[in-house]
Every structure is written in structure tokens, then in C-alpha cells.
Scaffold this motif. Structure first.
Motif, mmCIF file in Angstrom:
data_model
loop_
_atom_site.group_PDB
_atom_site.id
_atom_site.type_symbol
_atom_site.label_atom_id
_atom_site.label_comp_id
_atom_site.label_asym_id
_atom_site.label_seq_id
_atom_site.Cartn_x
_atom_site.Cartn_y
_atom_site.Cartn_z
ATOM 1 N N ASN A 95 -91.653 -9.055 -40.071
ATOM 2 C CA ASN A 95 -90.561 -8.310 -39.503
ATOM 3 C C ASN A 95 -91.352 -7.033 -39.413
ATOM 4 N N VAL A 96 -91.417 -6.523 -38.053
ATOM 5 C CA VAL A 96 -92.153 -5.533 -37.727
ATOM 6 C C VAL A 96 -90.943 -4.401 -37.259
ATOM 7 N N SER A 97 -91.312 -3.174 -38.029
ATOM 8 C CA SER A 97 -90.262 -2.217 -37.735
ATOM 9 C C SER A 97 -90.502 -1.514 -36.084
ATOM 10 N N ILE A 98 -89.340 -1.009 -35.653
ATOM 11 C CA ILE A 98 -89.634 -0.397 -34.288
ATOM 12 C C ILE A 98 -90.800 0.729 -34.206
ATOM 13 N N GLU A 99 -91.051 1.550 -35.487
ATOM 14 C CA GLU A 99 -91.847 2.469 -35.471
ATOM 15 C C GLU A 99 -93.461 1.652 -35.534
ATOM 16 N N ILE A 100 -93.545 0.704 -36.238
ATOM 17 C CA ILE A 100 -94.900 -0.035 -36.073
ATOM 18 C C ILE A 100 -95.082 -0.692 -34.856
ATOM 19 N N MET A 101 -94.162 -1.274 -34.160
ATOM 20 C CA MET A 101 -94.365 -1.900 -32.891
ATOM 21 C C MET A 101 -94.734 -0.523 -32.005
ATOM 22 N N GLU A 102 -94.056 0.459 -32.029
ATOM 23 C CA GLU A 102 -94.474 1.506 -31.180
ATOM 24 C C GLU A 102 -95.965 2.061 -31.146
ATOM 25 N N LYS A 103 -96.383 2.206 -32.395
ATOM 26 C CA LYS A 103 -97.983 2.603 -32.778
ATOM 27 C C LYS A 103 -98.769 1.667 -32.391
ATOM 28 N N ILE A 104 -98.541 0.403 -32.354
ATOM 29 C CA ILE A 104 -99.533 -0.704 -32.045
ATOM 30 C C ILE A 104 -99.484 -0.852 -30.492
ATOM 31 N N ILE A 105 -98.297 -0.641 -29.933
ATOM 32 C CA ILE A 105 -98.127 -0.801 -28.364
ATOM 33 C C ILE A 105 -98.741 0.292 -27.857
ATOM 34 N N ILE A 106 -98.745 1.582 -28.361
ATOM 35 C CA ILE A 106 -99.379 2.780 -27.813
ATOM 36 C C ILE A 106 -100.782 2.861 -28.025
ATOM 37 N N ALA A 107 -101.223 2.071 -28.993
ATOM 38 C CA ALA A 107 -102.598 1.914 -29.165
ATOM 39 C C ALA A 107 -103.341 0.741 -28.386
ATOM 40 N N LEU A 108 -102.463 0.121 -27.946
ATOM 41 C CA LEU A 108 -103.037 -0.934 -26.979
ATOM 42 C C LEU A 108 -103.098 -0.549 -25.670
ATOM 43 N N ASP A 109 -102.537 0.849 -25.500
ATOM 44 C CA ASP A 109 -102.374 1.479 -24.002
ATOM 45 C C ASP A 109 -101.343 0.824 -23.059
ATOM 46 N N PHE A 110 -100.260 0.504 -23.784
ATOM 47 C CA PHE A 110 -99.105 -0.102 -23.078
ATOM 48 C C PHE A 110 -97.819 0.866 -23.157
ATOM 49 N N ASP A 111 -96.890 0.788 -22.584
ATOM 50 C CA ASP A 111 -95.636 1.129 -22.765
ATOM 51 C C ASP A 111 -94.540 0.274 -23.139
ATOM 52 N N LEU A 112 -93.800 0.550 -23.800
ATOM 53 C CA LEU A 112 -92.519 -0.668 -24.507
ATOM 54 C C LEU A 112 -91.959 -1.599 -23.459
ATOM 55 N N THR A 113 -91.477 -0.672 -22.170
ATOM 56 C CA THR A 113 -91.090 -1.455 -21.197
ATOM 57 C C THR A 113 -91.887 -2.611 -20.771
ATOM 58 N N THR A 114 -93.244 -2.164 -20.341
ATOM 59 C CA THR A 114 -94.077 -2.945 -19.985
ATOM 60 C C THR A 114 -94.473 -4.240 -20.649
ATOM 61 N N PHE A 115 -94.512 -3.780 -22.031
ATOM 62 C CA PHE A 115 -94.793 -4.888 -23.363
ATOM 63 C C PHE A 115 -93.911 -5.773 -23.244
ATOM 64 N N PHE A 116 -92.561 -5.500 -23.126
ATOM 65 C CA PHE A 116 -91.319 -6.504 -23.671
ATOM 66 C C PHE A 116 -90.989 -6.993 -22.258
ATOM 67 N N ASN A 117 -91.627 -6.670 -21.066
ATOM 68 C CA ASN A 117 -90.954 -7.224 -19.786
ATOM 69 C C ASN A 117 -91.811 -8.581 -19.528
ATOM 70 N N ASP A 118 -93.021 -9.039 -20.540
ATOM 71 C CA ASP A 118 -93.540 -10.155 -20.289
ATOM 72 C C ASP A 118 -92.563 -11.196 -20.187
ATOM 73 N N LYS A 119 -93.145 -12.189 -19.579
ATOM 74 C CA LYS A 119 -92.210 -13.658 -19.571
ATOM 75 C C LYS A 119 -92.229 -14.208 -21.014
ATOM 76 N N ILE A 120 -92.900 -14.158 -21.834
ATOM 77 C CA ILE A 120 -92.949 -14.660 -23.195
ATOM 78 C C ILE A 120 -91.480 -14.152 -24.253
ATOM 79 N N PHE A 121 -91.142 -13.167 -23.483
ATOM 80 C CA PHE A 121 -89.955 -12.487 -24.179
ATOM 81 C C PHE A 121 -88.440 -12.882 -23.450
ATOM 82 N N LYS A 122 -88.785 -13.691 -22.418
ATOM 83 C CA LYS A 122 -87.533 -14.042 -21.640
ATOM 84 C C LYS A 122 -87.076 -15.303 -21.633
ATOM 85 N N LYS A 123 -87.511 -16.090 -22.832
ATOM 86 C CA LYS A 123 -87.134 -17.411 -22.960
ATOM 87 C C LYS A 123 -86.208 -17.472 -24.140
#
Length: 73
Positions: A45-73
Motif C-alpha cells: 500500500n503506497v502512500s501519496i508521498e511515495i507515489m509522488e516521489k516515484i512518479i516525479i522520478a519517472l518524469d511524469f505528472d500525477l494527472t498523466t500517470f493516473f489518466n492511463d487506461k489501466i486505472f479506468k477499469k
């Protein structure tokens, strides 16, 4: 597939697309390597803070990351 598995799958996919190791992602995100490995396996279970660290390190923003079709099911 639950949300932990979806998040982990997306992180792993982006990491591999960028050609970086778990170790490198751990270094640039300041998150433990074993923790990232468990995230990618859907075991954490990942905290919001850890999510943000990883997503930023991957050079993404939160909106783009979670806008993926995988999260829409």
C-alpha cells in the motif's frame, strides 16, 4: 486486478520504457529499492508521498500517470 497491482504494473512499465533499473529508480526517487520492488509486484500500500516521489522520478505528472487506461477499469 486491484489498485496496488495496477499502480505497480504502471511503475514497472514506465521504468522499463525508460531503461532504468530498480536501483536507479530507488536512487532518484529516494525510495528503498526493496520497497519499489514490492510496489511493482503489487504487494505494498503506497502512500501519496511515495507515489509522488516515484512518479516525479519517472518524469511524469500525477494527472498523466493516473489518466492511463489501466486505472479506468
Amino acid at each position: 486486478m486491484n489498485i496496488k497491482e495496477k499502480f505497480g504494473l504502471k511503475v514497472k512499465s514506465l521504468r522499463e520504457e525508460k531503461g532504468i533499473s530498480i536501483e536507479h529508480l530507488a536512487n532518484i526517487s529516494n525510495v528503498d529499492r526493496n520497497y519499489i520492488s514490492d510496489i511493482e509486484k503489487g504487494k505494498r500500500n503506497v502512500s501519496i508521498e511515495i507515489m509522488e516521489k516515484i512518479i516525479i522520478a519517472l518524469d511524469f505528472d500525477l494527472t498523466t500517470f493516473f489518466n492511463d487506461k489501466i486505472f479506468k477499469k
